[in-house]
Write a protein that holds these residues in place. Structure first.
Motif, PDB file in Angstrom:
ATOM      1  N   ALA A 285       0.817  -1.219   0.000  1.00  0.00           N
ATOM      2  CA  ALA A 285       0.000   0.000   0.000  1.00  0.00           C
ATOM      3  C   ALA A 285       0.848   1.266   0.000  1.00  0.00           C
ATOM      4  O   ALA A 285       0.385   2.326  -0.434  1.00  0.00           O
ATOM      5  N   ASP A 286       2.100   1.159   0.478  1.00  0.00           N
ATOM      6  CA  ASP A 286       2.982   2.328   0.555  1.00  0.00           C
ATOM      7  C   ASP A 286       3.976   2.389  -0.593  1.00  0.00           C
ATOM      8  O   ASP A 286       4.747   3.360  -0.694  1.00  0.00           O
ATOM      9  N   SER A 287       3.994   1.385  -1.439  1.00  0.00           N
ATOM     10  CA  SER A 287       5.072   1.261  -2.419  1.00  0.00           C
ATOM     11  C   SER A 287       5.050   2.354  -3.482  1.00  0.00           C
ATOM     12  O   SER A 287       6.110   2.787  -3.949  1.00  0.00           O
ATOM     13  N   LEU A 288       3.870   2.811  -3.882  1.00  0.00           N
ATOM     14  CA  LEU A 288       3.813   3.873  -4.885  1.00  0.00           C
ATOM     15  C   LEU A 288       4.437   5.153  -4.347  1.00  0.00           C
ATOM     16  O   LEU A 288       5.233   5.804  -5.039  1.00  0.00           O
ATOM     17  N   ASP A 289       4.127   5.521  -3.126  1.00  0.00           N
ATOM     18  CA  ASP A 289       4.726   6.722  -2.532  1.00  0.00           C
ATOM     19  C   ASP A 289       6.236   6.571  -2.409  1.00  0.00           C
ATOM     20  O   ASP A 289       6.988   7.529  -2.672  1.00  0.00           O
ATOM     21  N   HIS A 290       6.688   5.386  -2.010  1.00  0.00           N
ATOM     22  CA  HIS A 290       8.133   5.147  -1.891  1.00  0.00           C
ATOM     23  C   HIS A 290       8.816   5.289  -3.250  1.00  0.00           C
ATOM     24  O   HIS A 290       9.868   5.943  -3.369  1.00  0.00           O
ATOM     25  N   ALA A 291       8.244   4.652  -4.266  1.00  0.00           N
ATOM     26  CA  ALA A 291       8.851   4.697  -5.593  1.00  0.00           C
ATOM     27  C   ALA A 291       8.853   6.116  -6.163  1.00  0.00           C
ATOM     28  O   ALA A 291       9.835   6.546  -6.794  1.00  0.00           O
ATOM     29  N   HIS A 292       7.763   6.849  -5.945  1.00  0.00           N
ATOM     30  CA  HIS A 292       7.703   8.216  -6.420  1.00  0.00           C
ATOM     31  C   HIS A 292       8.789   9.068  -5.763  1.00  0.00           C
ATOM     32  O   HIS A 292       9.489   9.844  -6.425  1.00  0.00           O
ATOM     33  N   ALA A 293       8.963   8.903  -4.445  1.00  0.00           N
ATOM     34  CA  ALA A 293      10.008   9.643  -3.742  1.00  0.00           C
ATOM     35  C   ALA A 293      11.392   9.273  -4.254  1.00  0.00           C
ATOM     36  O   ALA A 293      12.257  10.145  -4.437  1.00  0.00           O
ATOM     37  N   LEU A 294      11.621   7.977  -4.512  1.00  0.00           N
ATOM     38  CA  LEU A 294      12.909   7.550  -5.070  1.00  0.00           C
ATOM     39  C   LEU A 294      13.166   8.169  -6.432  1.00  0.00           C
ATOM     40  O   LEU A 294      14.278   8.609  -6.732  1.00  0.00           O
ATOM     41  N   ALA A 295      12.120   8.193  -7.259  1.00  0.00           N
ATOM     42  CA  ALA A 295      12.261   8.765  -8.590  1.00  0.00           C
ATOM     43  C   ALA A 295      12.585  10.254  -8.531  1.00  0.00           C
ATOM     44  O   ALA A 295      13.458  10.753  -9.250  1.00  0.00           O
ATOM     45  N   LEU A 296      11.883  10.979  -7.666  1.00  0.00           N
ATOM     46  CA  LEU A 296      12.132  12.422  -7.542  1.00  0.00           C
ATOM     47  C   LEU A 296      13.552  12.694  -7.058  1.00  0.00           C
ATOM     48  O   LEU A 296      14.213  13.627  -7.544  1.00  0.00           O
ATOM     49  N   THR A 297      14.010  11.899  -6.098  1.00  0.00           N
ATOM     50  CA  THR A 297      15.377  12.064  -5.598  1.00  0.00           C
ATOM     51  C   THR A 297      16.397  11.796  -6.698  1.00  0.00           C
ATOM     52  O   THR A 297      17.369  12.533  -6.856  1.00  0.00           O
ATOM     53  N   HIS A 298      16.158  10.743  -7.466  1.00  0.00           N
ATOM     54  CA  HIS A 298      17.066  10.403  -8.556  1.00  0.00           C
ATOM     55  C   HIS A 298      17.101  11.514  -9.602  1.00  0.00           C
ATOM     56  O   HIS A 298      18.188  11.922 -10.056  1.00  0.00           O
ATOM     57  N   LEU A 299      15.946  12.026  -9.958  1.00  0.00           N
ATOM     58  CA  LEU A 299      15.889  13.080 -10.960  1.00  0.00           C
ATOM     59  C   LEU A 299      16.523  14.379 -10.454  1.00  0.00           C
ATOM     60  O   LEU A 299      17.195  15.095 -11.211  1.00  0.00           O
ATOM     61  N   ALA A 300      16.337  14.661  -9.175  1.00  0.00           N
ATOM     62  CA  ALA A 300      16.925  15.874  -8.601  1.00  0.00           C
ATOM     63  C   ALA A 300      18.448  15.779  -8.568  1.00  0.00           C
ATOM     64  O   ALA A 300      19.159  16.793  -8.720  1.00  0.00           O
ATOM     65  N   GLY A 301      18.948  14.546  -8.388  1.00  0.00           N
ATOM     66  CA  GLY A 301      20.393  14.347  -8.321  1.00  0.00           C
ATOM     67  C   GLY A 301      21.061  14.457  -9.663  1.00  0.00           C
ATOM     68  O   GLY A 301      22.259  14.716  -9.765  1.00  0.00           O
TER      69      GLY A 301
END
Length: 301
Positions: A285-301
């Motif tokens: 149930a939390d995996s979409l939020d986790h993946a979205h946060a990971l993606a944003l961090t990766h893109l910001a980096g």
């Protein structure tokens, strides 16, 4: 309910045992299971009120030796045709028509991250190529992609290869199926060309998994994970790696029997019994939020 006046357990068990010994990928286990079914029949264990209960009992016995989740006696509420494989096609066509062809959700989240849900299964490619191509082409312009397999119960290995073809840059060996006779094997590769635009093999890719993710959906997650192409986020999957065939043994009962085993060219093994282990474990149930946060961090980096 189908009662014993319409259902005689003995012919169902006899035919299921015969199919096991002729087709199951592990002949030694097949012989053992066929004997178990006949012994349980003699003991009266299958003298039940209807086909649904018989299916439950026989499935529990079939899976009692090696836990093969593809090995079952499957109950169908509506009568199904006797042709091999017809039961499965009859059941899944309705799901195809009510799920936009297996791609019920394409959404753009904040930061240029797209979500593509593939559910409830990866339908036969002759049905699914057009809707999947449209959905994958639409998602191809995203900066990062999340493929949601949390509610996907399996499907067609050819469709797995088709989806992978949009997520890789070159033709890639994905999997090899080894069949019961030991003399045949069949390699699965991504395609050199696909209709529409590809997301490609370099932008961030995440796959969501759950305890319900099964079979061909597990292969999709496992193939991309083993290639280092995707980060799997969520729960350990169910653990079914053996391709199966289906035979109608009663108007409401289908014997599903694995006829091969999958071997990944990177790991040299598969996910049978163990499931696909997520790279980032969390509640589904939390995996979409986790993946979205990971993606944003990766893109910001």
């Amino acid at each position: 309910m189908t009662t014993l006046t319409k259902l005689r357990p003995a012919p169902v068990i006899d035919e299921t045992a015969r199919l096991l010994t002729e087709h199951y990928v592990f002949p030694g286990i097949a012989e053992h299971l066929a004997g178990l079914l006949q012994r349980r029949l003699t003991e009266g264990a299958y003298d039940v009120e209807g086909a649904e209960e018989l299916a439950r009992l026989v499935t529990a016995d079939l899976q009692s030796v090696n836990g093969d989740r593809h090995l079952s006696l499957k109950y169908h509420t509506d009568p199904v045709p006797p042709k091999q494989g017809a039961a499965a096609l009859h059941a899944i066509r309705r799901d195809f028509d009510t799920s936009l062809g297996g791609a019920p959700r394409v959404e753009l989240l904040d930061g240029g991250v797209a979500v593509l849900e593939l559910a409830p299964m990866l339908f036969p490619l002759e049905w699914a190529a057009e809707p999947l191509s449209a959905a994958l082409t639409l998602a191809s312009r995203a900066q990062a992609l999340i493929v949601d397999l949390r509610a996907n119960r399996g499907g067609d290995p050819d469709t797995v290869a088709f989806v992978c073809s949009y997520l890789l840059d070159k033709r890639t060996h994905l999997n090899t199926m080894y069949w019961r006779d030991g003399e045949r094997s069949e390699q699965s590769w991504s395609l050199p060309h696909v209709p529409g635009a590809c997301f490609g093999g370099s932008k961030p890719l995440y796959v969501l998994s759950s305890g319900h993710t099964f079979s061909a959906a597990e292969e999709l997650a496992y193939d991309l994970q083993q290639l280092g192409r995707a980060v799997v986020v969520g729960e350990r999957t169910r653990g079914g790696a053996h391709p199966r065939e289906g035979w109608t043994v009663h108007p409401h009962l289908e014997a599903t029997i694995p006829t091969g085993r999958a071997i990944n060219p990177v790991s040299g093994t598969n996910w049978e019994g163990t499931g696909v282990q997520p790279d980032i474990p969390c509640a589904a149930a939390d995996s979409l939020d986790h993946a979205h946060a990971l993606a944003l961090t990766h893109l910001a980096g």
